[in-house]
Motif scaffolding. Sequence first.
Motif, PDB file in Angstrom:
ATOM      1  N   UNK A   1       0.983  -1.128   0.025  1.00  7.27           N
ATOM      2  CA  UNK A   1      -0.053   0.075  -0.107  1.00  7.27           C
ATOM      3  C   UNK A   1       0.881   1.153  -0.054  1.00  7.27           C
ATOM      4  N   UNK A   2       0.013   2.485  -0.064  1.00  8.47           N
ATOM      5  CA  UNK A   2       0.959   3.522  -0.206  1.00  8.47           C
ATOM      6  C   UNK A   2       1.776   3.613   1.113  1.00  8.47           C
ATOM      7  N   UNK A   3       3.224   3.992   1.272  1.00  4.92           N
ATOM      8  CA  UNK A   3       3.954   3.980   2.332  1.00  4.92           C
ATOM      9  C   UNK A   3       4.486   5.484   2.634  1.00  4.92           C
ATOM     10  N   UNK A   4       5.833   5.305   2.968  1.00  2.00           N
ATOM     11  CA  UNK A   4       6.744   6.528   3.502  1.00  2.00           C
ATOM     12  C   UNK A   4       7.128   6.993   2.051  1.00  2.00           C
ATOM     13  N   UNK A   5       6.661   8.258   1.625  1.00  2.63           N
ATOM     14  CA  UNK A   5       7.167   8.855   0.311  1.00  2.63           C
ATOM     15  C   UNK A   5       7.782  10.297   0.759  1.00  2.63           C
ATOM     16  N   UNK A   6       8.387  10.340   1.922  1.00  4.16           N
ATOM     17  CA  UNK A   6       9.101  11.432   2.351  1.00  4.16           C
ATOM     18  C   UNK A   6      10.343  11.738   1.719  1.00  4.16           C
ATOM     19  N   UNK A   7      11.014  10.750   1.464  1.00  2.00           N
ATOM     20  CA  UNK A   7      12.512  10.897   0.817  1.00  2.00           C
ATOM     21  C   UNK A   7      13.339  11.233   1.946  1.00  2.00           C
TER      22      UNK A   7
ATOM     23  N   UNK B   1       0.828  -1.717  20.780  1.00  2.00           N
ATOM     24  CA  UNK B   1       1.431  -0.979  19.638  1.00  2.00           C
ATOM     25  C   UNK B   1       2.628  -1.616  18.784  1.00  2.00           C
ATOM     26  N   UNK B   2       3.010  -2.445  19.301  1.00  2.00           N
ATOM     27  CA  UNK B   2       4.048  -3.651  18.494  1.00  2.00           C
ATOM     28  C   UNK B   2       3.098  -4.211  17.403  1.00  2.00           C
ATOM     29  N   UNK B   3       1.867  -4.660  18.075  1.00  2.00           N
ATOM     30  CA  UNK B   3       1.202  -5.489  17.026  1.00  2.00           C
ATOM     31  C   UNK B   3       0.777  -4.716  15.794  1.00  2.00           C
ATOM     32  N   UNK B   4       0.491  -3.613  16.103  1.00  2.00           N
ATOM     33  CA  UNK B   4      -0.294  -2.566  15.070  1.00  2.00           C
ATOM     34  C   UNK B   4       0.998  -2.085  14.077  1.00  2.00           C
ATOM     35  N   UNK B   5       2.050  -2.198  14.789  1.00  2.00           N
ATOM     36  CA  UNK B   5       3.143  -1.715  13.786  1.00  2.00           C
ATOM     37  C   UNK B   5       3.463  -2.787  12.763  1.00  2.00           C
ATOM     38  N   UNK B   6       3.342  -3.958  13.112  1.00  2.00           N
ATOM     39  CA  UNK B   6       3.895  -5.257  12.372  1.00  2.00           C
ATOM     40  C   UNK B   6       2.876  -5.168  11.186  1.00  2.00           C
ATOM     41  N   UNK B   7       1.525  -5.071  11.723  1.00  2.00           N
ATOM     42  CA  UNK B   7       0.396  -5.000  10.732  1.00  2.00           C
ATOM     43  C   UNK B   7       0.636  -4.084   9.655  1.00  2.00           C
ATOM     44  N   UNK B   8       1.085  -2.673  10.070  1.00  2.00           N
ATOM     45  CA  UNK B   8       1.445  -1.563   9.292  1.00  2.00           C
ATOM     46  C   UNK B   8       2.356  -1.953   8.175  1.00  2.00           C
ATOM     47  N   UNK B   9       3.412  -2.462   8.722  1.00  2.00           N
ATOM     48  CA  UNK B   9       4.569  -3.084   7.663  1.00  2.00           C
ATOM     49  C   UNK B   9       4.279  -3.917   6.888  1.00  2.00           C
ATOM     50  N   UNK B  10       3.429  -5.053   7.296  1.00  2.00           N
ATOM     51  CA  UNK B  10       2.960  -6.113   6.331  1.00  2.00           C
ATOM     52  C   UNK B  10       2.259  -5.499   5.328  1.00  2.00           C
ATOM     53  N   UNK B  11       1.315  -4.600   5.698  1.00  2.00           N
ATOM     54  CA  UNK B  11       0.299  -3.924   4.652  1.00  2.00           C
ATOM     55  C   UNK B  11       1.073  -2.881   3.755  1.00  2.00           C
ATOM     56  N   UNK B  12       2.007  -2.280   4.235  1.00  2.00           N
ATOM     57  CA  UNK B  12       2.462  -1.216   3.612  1.00  2.00           C
ATOM     58  C   UNK B  12       3.596  -1.668   2.524  1.00  2.00           C
ATOM     59  N   UNK B  13       4.323  -2.588   3.009  1.00  2.00           N
ATOM     60  CA  UNK B  13       5.465  -2.856   2.286  1.00  2.00           C
ATOM     61  C   UNK B  13       5.760  -4.610   1.979  1.00  2.00           C
TER      62      UNK B  13
ATOM     63  N   UNK C   1       3.577  11.689   5.223  1.00  2.00           N
ATOM     64  CA  UNK C   1       2.506  11.698   4.295  1.00  2.00           C
ATOM     65  C   UNK C   1       1.592  10.559   4.328  1.00  2.00           C
ATOM     66  N   UNK C   2       1.501   9.616   5.386  1.00  2.00           N
ATOM     67  CA  UNK C   2       0.796   8.344   5.590  1.00  2.00           C
ATOM     68  C   UNK C   2       0.686   8.194   7.049  1.00  2.00           C
ATOM     69  N   UNK C   3      -0.578   7.862   7.539  1.00  2.41           N
ATOM     70  CA  UNK C   3      -0.699   7.209   8.818  1.00  2.41           C
ATOM     71  C   UNK C   3      -0.789   5.807   8.653  1.00  2.41           C
ATOM     72  N   UNK C   4      -0.839   5.319   9.957  1.00  2.00           N
ATOM     73  CA  UNK C   4      -0.855   4.034  10.240  1.00  2.00           C
ATOM     74  C   UNK C   4      -2.427   3.637  10.302  1.00  2.00           C
ATOM     75  N   UNK C   5      -3.071   2.946   9.436  1.00  2.56           N
ATOM     76  CA  UNK C   5      -4.439   2.746   9.441  1.00  2.56           C
ATOM     77  C   UNK C   5      -4.955   1.717  10.576  1.00  2.56           C
ATOM     78  N   UNK C   6      -3.918   0.770  10.962  1.00  2.00           N
ATOM     79  CA  UNK C   6      -4.436   0.108  12.114  1.00  2.00           C
ATOM     80  C   UNK C   6      -4.463   0.920  13.420  1.00  2.00           C
TER      81      UNK C   6
END
Length: 243
Positions: free
Chosen positions: A11-17, A172-184, A221-226
């Motif tokens: 999904x759309x992830x970190x595009x800050x550069x 917090x840890x769980x939702x970070x892992x879910x985010x990294x799975x969905x995003x990358x 530019x993107x939030x954590x949807x979880x």
Amino acid sequence: MIGLMPAVAMASGNESGNSFSKAKKELARVYDDHRITFYAGCEYGKKGHVNGKSCGYTPRKNEKRGRKIEWEHVVPAWAFGHALQCWQNSVCSNAKGKPYKGRKCCGKTDAKFQAMESDMHNLVPAIGELNGDRSNFRYGMISGESRVYGRVDFEVDFKQKVAEPADAVRGDIARTYFYMEKTYGLKIGKKERRLFEIWDRQDPVDGWELERSRRIAAIQGNSNPFVDSNPVSAALEAARKSL
């Protein structure tokens, strides 16, 4: 185990550069009015110095590293980098022409790795010693409640390569892992997924986690949807607007 899934899962992830170095500077501003370490709940100063007395922290072994915070990857860099060519093969070379590989090489040559390494949703302020002891170990449950960092509720089984965090940050840890799975496109193993789903329910989103996601979204530019789409977040937002 954590691995990489096909790019179609992204999904759309970190595009800050931002580089990892720049991301850490941005995070210092994000946390400026909430300077509390992630695992231990210690206060820390503007320059990163840890107040061990504020949380009962005493160093296990590395007193020097325990004096300051470090920006910890919740999902370790090894987990999202070790399968890349830049990590496995010496595709980089230094000023003297000596080839090298690994994280440093990936950080210079691989755009996807750069985005993941500097993604602020995956970075938290941790006491340096705890960051070092956790290394790239997986999260899990450890028998017994040995306290080797003073009163800090954080355990590491070096033999089994497992770290057990306190109840207050497990969601917090769980939702970070879910985010990294969905995003990358990172894949979470079945056993870990079951554990994270339990942690997500037992430790729901709190006000700071929601505010943190908002602040990071404003920068990269993107939030954590979880976090933002969590039912608890909706209730917190309604309460905030009613004030």
